[in-house]
Write a protein that holds these residues in place. Structure first.
Motif, PDB file in Angstrom:
ATOM      1  N   TRP A   1      45.560  16.086  65.154  1.00 29.19           N
ATOM      2  CA  TRP A   1      46.422  16.894  64.305  1.00 29.19           C
ATOM      3  C   TRP A   1      46.924  18.083  65.114  1.00 29.19           C
ATOM      4  O   TRP A   1      46.300  18.486  66.116  1.00 29.19           O
ATOM      5  N   ARG A   2      47.989  18.650  64.656  1.00 28.88           N
ATOM      6  CA  ARG A   2      48.436  19.878  65.295  1.00 28.88           C
ATOM      7  C   ARG A   2      47.438  20.994  64.963  1.00 28.88           C
ATOM      8  O   ARG A   2      46.652  20.900  64.015  1.00 28.88           O
ATOM      9  N   VAL A   3      47.485  22.062  65.731  1.00 27.10           N
ATOM     10  CA  VAL A   3      46.466  23.113  65.653  1.00 27.10           C
ATOM     11  C   VAL A   3      46.343  23.693  64.248  1.00 27.10           C
ATOM     12  O   VAL A   3      45.236  23.901  63.737  1.00 27.10           O
ATOM     13  N   GLY A   4      47.484  23.951  63.588  1.00 25.07           N
ATOM     14  CA  GLY A   4      47.431  24.553  62.265  1.00 25.07           C
ATOM     15  C   GLY A   4      46.660  23.711  61.264  1.00 25.07           C
ATOM     16  O   GLY A   4      45.862  24.227  60.483  1.00 25.07           O
ATOM     17  N   ARG A   5      46.895  22.377  61.300  1.00 26.20           N
ATOM     18  CA  ARG A   5      46.187  21.494  60.364  1.00 26.20           C
ATOM     19  C   ARG A   5      44.711  21.403  60.718  1.00 26.20           C
ATOM     20  O   ARG A   5      43.864  21.312  59.833  1.00 26.20           O
ATOM     21  N   ARG A   6      44.387  21.417  62.016  1.00 29.52           N
ATOM     22  CA  ARG A   6      42.977  21.376  62.414  1.00 29.52           C
ATOM     23  C   ARG A   6      42.235  22.632  61.946  1.00 29.52           C
ATOM     24  O   ARG A   6      41.101  22.563  61.478  1.00 29.52           O
ATOM     25  N   VAL A   7      42.899  23.784  62.113  1.00 31.04           N
ATOM     26  CA  VAL A   7      42.274  25.041  61.673  1.00 31.04           C
ATOM     27  C   VAL A   7      42.040  25.005  60.166  1.00 31.04           C
ATOM     28  O   VAL A   7      40.955  25.369  59.682  1.00 31.04           O
TER      29      VAL A   7
ATOM     30  N   TYR B   1      31.944  16.203  59.942  1.00 26.51           N
ATOM     31  CA  TYR B   1      32.042  15.282  61.082  1.00 26.51           C
ATOM     32  C   TYR B   1      33.492  15.127  61.522  1.00 26.51           C
ATOM     33  O   TYR B   1      33.818  15.193  62.719  1.00 26.51           O
ATOM     34  N   PHE B   2      34.409  14.937  60.568  1.00 27.71           N
ATOM     35  CA  PHE B   2      35.819  14.753  60.919  1.00 27.71           C
ATOM     36  C   PHE B   2      36.449  16.053  61.416  1.00 27.71           C
ATOM     37  O   PHE B   2      37.418  16.018  62.186  1.00 27.71           O
ATOM     38  N   ALA B   3      35.924  17.205  60.994  1.00 33.30           N
ATOM     39  CA  ALA B   3      36.430  18.468  61.526  1.00 33.30           C
ATOM     40  C   ALA B   3      36.156  18.568  63.019  1.00 33.30           C
ATOM     41  O   ALA B   3      37.023  18.976  63.810  1.00 33.30           O
ATOM     42  N   VAL B   4      34.943  18.163  63.415  1.00 32.31           N
ATOM     43  CA  VAL B   4      34.604  18.152  64.844  1.00 32.31           C
ATOM     44  C   VAL B   4      35.451  17.112  65.579  1.00 32.31           C
ATOM     45  O   VAL B   4      35.997  17.365  66.669  1.00 32.31           O
ATOM     46  N   LYS B   5      35.593  15.953  64.968  1.00 32.41           N
ATOM     47  CA  LYS B   5      36.352  14.863  65.589  1.00 32.41           C
ATOM     48  C   LYS B   5      37.815  15.249  65.780  1.00 32.41           C
ATOM     49  O   LYS B   5      38.449  14.893  66.787  1.00 32.41           O
ATOM     50  N   ALA B   6      38.385  15.993  64.820  1.00 29.33           N
ATOM     51  CA  ALA B   6      39.785  16.399  64.929  1.00 29.33           C
ATOM     52  C   ALA B   6      40.029  17.255  66.161  1.00 29.33           C
ATOM     53  O   ALA B   6      41.064  17.129  66.838  1.00 29.33           O
ATOM     54  N   TRP B   7      39.076  18.097  66.508  1.00 25.87           N
ATOM     55  CA  TRP B   7      39.219  18.938  67.690  1.00 25.87           C
ATOM     56  C   TRP B   7      38.971  18.137  68.965  1.00 25.87           C
ATOM     57  O   TRP B   7      39.635  18.385  69.982  1.00 25.87           O
ATOM     58  N   ARG B   8      38.054  17.202  68.891  1.00 26.96           N
ATOM     59  CA  ARG B   8      37.770  16.416  70.101  1.00 26.96           C
ATOM     60  C   ARG B   8      38.897  15.451  70.445  1.00 26.96           C
ATOM     61  O   ARG B   8      39.255  15.263  71.606  1.00 26.96           O
ATOM     62  N   GLU B   9      39.466  14.830  69.417  1.00 33.46           N
ATOM     63  CA  GLU B   9      40.479  13.796  69.650  1.00 33.46           C
ATOM     64  C   GLU B   9      41.903  14.322  69.513  1.00 33.46           C
ATOM     65  O   GLU B   9      42.862  13.586  69.790  1.00 33.46           O
TER      66      GLU B   9
END
Length: 653
Positions: free
Chosen positions: A620-626, A609-617
């Motif tokens: 985090w910077r891209v590297g941490r989201r990936v 759930y938080f992985a999806v939320k990280a991309w929506r909101e």
């Protein structure tokens, strides 16, 4: 089993090999000294004059073979009997029945556990009841069961013909209940079989898949139709008529023969250490017999003489002929299953019989009807089946030699070789319980083109090369072993049959059981989990200043990673500690550890759930989201992995 393509997989040996493979351990064959006393040659030699036909110098030949085996293999004791034309021409013992009491092995007194060779007595009992009109081989076995029923998973019912040929379609099973060392813990055959009904995974008759459960079921059916306990029935109808006074299915052993039991030893640090008596319990119709070489000679002679020995008849000639006739073949160009006996061909001779293994004993018994010949051997060793697998082949190579016909690979085979390539698994495996996880160590049989118009088959002790000799039929380049491939309904190569293993058919490995899914992706996931903790150690100073949502996301990733790493390490540690004892019972620590994958489910879903939320909101910077997304994907994959291999807590039995 003739040209033994691999270690026989009977009642226990396959289980032990899985444990050892899963721990990536290596069995070493240690050289041991064999003095004349330690060989324990039977003082009362029952062999005939070996200077005359049919087998010149048989006594010397067998002595020489055993001297070599004792030097090369970790054998504590061995017994052998050979019959020919209704007479015992050799019966001897080697090694020690009891090392502590300095008792050597003798062929007429020393008891050996014969493992799945016991099945031949159960099958003989079935054929006796068929002969007497109490059983029909084509009737649904549920008609003969009183207190439970086999589920009707398929439209086709399981019959005794399927039971006799190991083709009922059951999965394999034994983790936690295969064996124990306390006879007081054994349940009745009926209660045991009612509790541990295996899943049906193939329609009856489709594939040979060795089944101890099916054989034990046959023993229960004998009980049900006769109203006599199985042990009593076999004693009254087989053992006593044949004068097999030192043979029993009973556990523990009867008082009158208990002192004659050959002790099972395991060699540790150069010293033979005694092992407990193995108890098969509810599986006993499939493998609990203790017998002597002399008694087994009587059983062989009865079957060689159309069911009769002396004045005793255990089967009519026509029933004996039926029992010895072909009933199932995965490929009609290879060896077959008879009615309980299995075929093997050695140097042009058709032999029928059965091998057998427990953890401590390894046995083979084959009869050659045309030659009037029967050979029984049993070894006490913890290091596998090599000795008994070699004995009968070596005998035939010596007394019935047959030159190996040279064969030339057909030109142009390289163009069609790829259709055979792939990995093939035995159908004898588990599908519905934690025992399925044995498949993680199962590398199967791998087929690959050699580039020289041959196929290379790996899965034996060493790879072997095979030449096409007929449509989908191949012979070993430097041996007589044959293999055959079978096609699916679309004409694609799907099945593999190995000569000498008519009860152990193979099919292509499922895609989800490839090395990528079994090993590579789980390893990659664990490495990703480790990066979560190394990353946290590097950035822990920034943790308190993060927003609450980000901190929750990080907590979930750390929990997912930690629980997965702990579970994998704990499982490996449990297996390393208990090894083959896992088949005696499921330890509490394993049951507790299986709760961890259940705990991982909600935590991993929260992380997703938080992985999806990280991309929506975009918090985090891209590297941490990936990275976070990859860890979440690894967690979801591991949930799938645990589900597929039945690691969730409710699936340990």
């Amino acid at each position: 089993m003739g040209d033994k393509p691999m270690k026989n997989l009977h009642i226990l040996d396959g289980m032990r090999q899985w444990c050892l493979a899963l721990l990536a351990s290596t069995t070493l064959l240690m050289t041991i000294p064999v003095s004349a006393q330690d060989q324990g040659e039977q003082s009362q030699d029952t062999s005939q004059d070996t200077s005359v036909e049919p087998y010149p110098h048989l006594d010397t030949f067998v002595d020489g073979m055993m001297e070599t085996q004792f030097k090369l293999l970790d054998i504590s004791a061995m017994t052998v009997s050979i019959v020919k034309d209704g007479e015992v021409i050799l019966a001897k013992g080697y090694g020690m029945q009891n090392r502590e009491k300095d008792i050597p092995v003798t062929a007429d007194k020393s008891l050996f556990r014969i493992g799945s060779t016991s099945k031949l007595f159960t099958w003989t009992a079935i054929m006796q009841q068929y002969e007497r009109g109490n059983l029909d081989l084509d009737t649904n076995v549920n008609e003969y069961l009183k207190t439970f029923q086999i589920p009707d998973t398929f439209e086709e019912p399981i019959t005794l013909k399927h039971v006799l040929t190991h083709t009922p379609g059951f999965e394999d099973g034994g983790l936690g209940y295969l064996i124990n060392y306390d006879p007081k813990k054994s349940s009745s055959i009926r209660d045991f079989l009612s509790k541990y009904i295996p899943a049906r995974v193939n329609k009856p008759g489709a594939y040979g898949s060795y089944s101890n459960y099916a054989t034990a079921l046959a023993g229960l059916i004998v009980e049900n139709v006769t109203g006599v306990p199985f042990n009593d029935y076999v004693e009254d109808n087989i053992f006593k008529p044949l004068g097999m006074n030192n043979t029993t299915f009973r556990e523990p052993l009867p008082d009158n023969i208990i002192d004659d039991m050959t002790v099972g030893y395991e060699r540790e640090a150069g010293v033979f250490s005694p092992m407990p008596f193995e108890v098969l319990g509810g599986f006993r119709p499939a493998g609990s017999v203790a017998s002597t070489a002399a008694d087994m000679a009587k059983f062989m002679m009865a079957h060689l003489n159309d069911g009769t020995l002396g004045g005793a008849q255990i089967l009519k000639p026509e029933t004996t002929a039926l029992m010895h006739s072909v009933l199932y073949q995965g490929d009609d160009r290879l060896s077959a299953m008879a009615h309980g006996f299995y075929e093997t061909y050695i140097n042009g001779h058709r032999l029928i019989g059965h091998g057998g293994d427990t953890f401590q004993f390894h046995t083979d018994m084959l009869i050659d009807k045309d030659e009037g010949l029967g050979i029984f051997v049993s070894y006490q060793t913890m290091t596998g089946t090599k000795g008994r697998s070699e004995f009968i082949n070596t005998f035939y190579d010596h007394y019935y030699p047959e030159p190996l016909e040279a064969i030339t690979p057909p030109s142009g085979f390289n163009e069609r070789a790829d259709k055979y390539a792939g990995t093939y698994f035995f159908w004898r495996r588990n599908f519905s319980t934690l025992e399925k996880a044995m498949g993680l160590a199962n590398t199967g049989f791998s087929v690959a083109p050699s580039g020289d118009n041959t196929l290379i088959l790996s899965g034996f002790e060493a790879p072997r090369q095979f030449v096409e000799i007929d449509t989908n039929l191949f012979r070993q380049v430097d041996g007589k072993l044959k293999i055959a491939f079978g096609e699916d309904t679309n004409g694609n190569i799907y099945d593999l049959h190995i000569d000498g293993l008519p009860f152990m058919d193979l099919s292509r490995a499922p895609a989800l059981e490839s090395p990528t899914f079994k090993m590579l992706l789980p390893l990659a996931s664990l490495l990703l989990f480790l990066t979560v903790w190394t990353g946290w150690l590097y950035r822990r100073k920034d943790y308190k200043s993060m927003p609450a949502g980000e901190r929750t996301a990080i907590r979930l990733s750390m929990a997912t990673s930690a629980l997965n790493i702990v579970f994998v390490c704990l499982t490996i540690g449990i297996i390393a500690t208990y090894q083959i004892d896992l088949f005696l019972g499921i330890p509490t620590i394993l049951k507790v550890s299986l709760v961890l994958p259940l705990m991982i489910i909600p935590i991993t879903l929260g992380m997703a759930y938080f992985a999806v939320k990280a991309w929506r909101e975009d918090f985090w910077r891209v590297g941490r989201r990936v990275h976070y997304t990859l860890v979440a994907a690894a967690g979801l994959f591991m949930l799938f992995f645990y589900s597929y291999w039945n690691f969730f807590g409710w699936q340990y039995l």
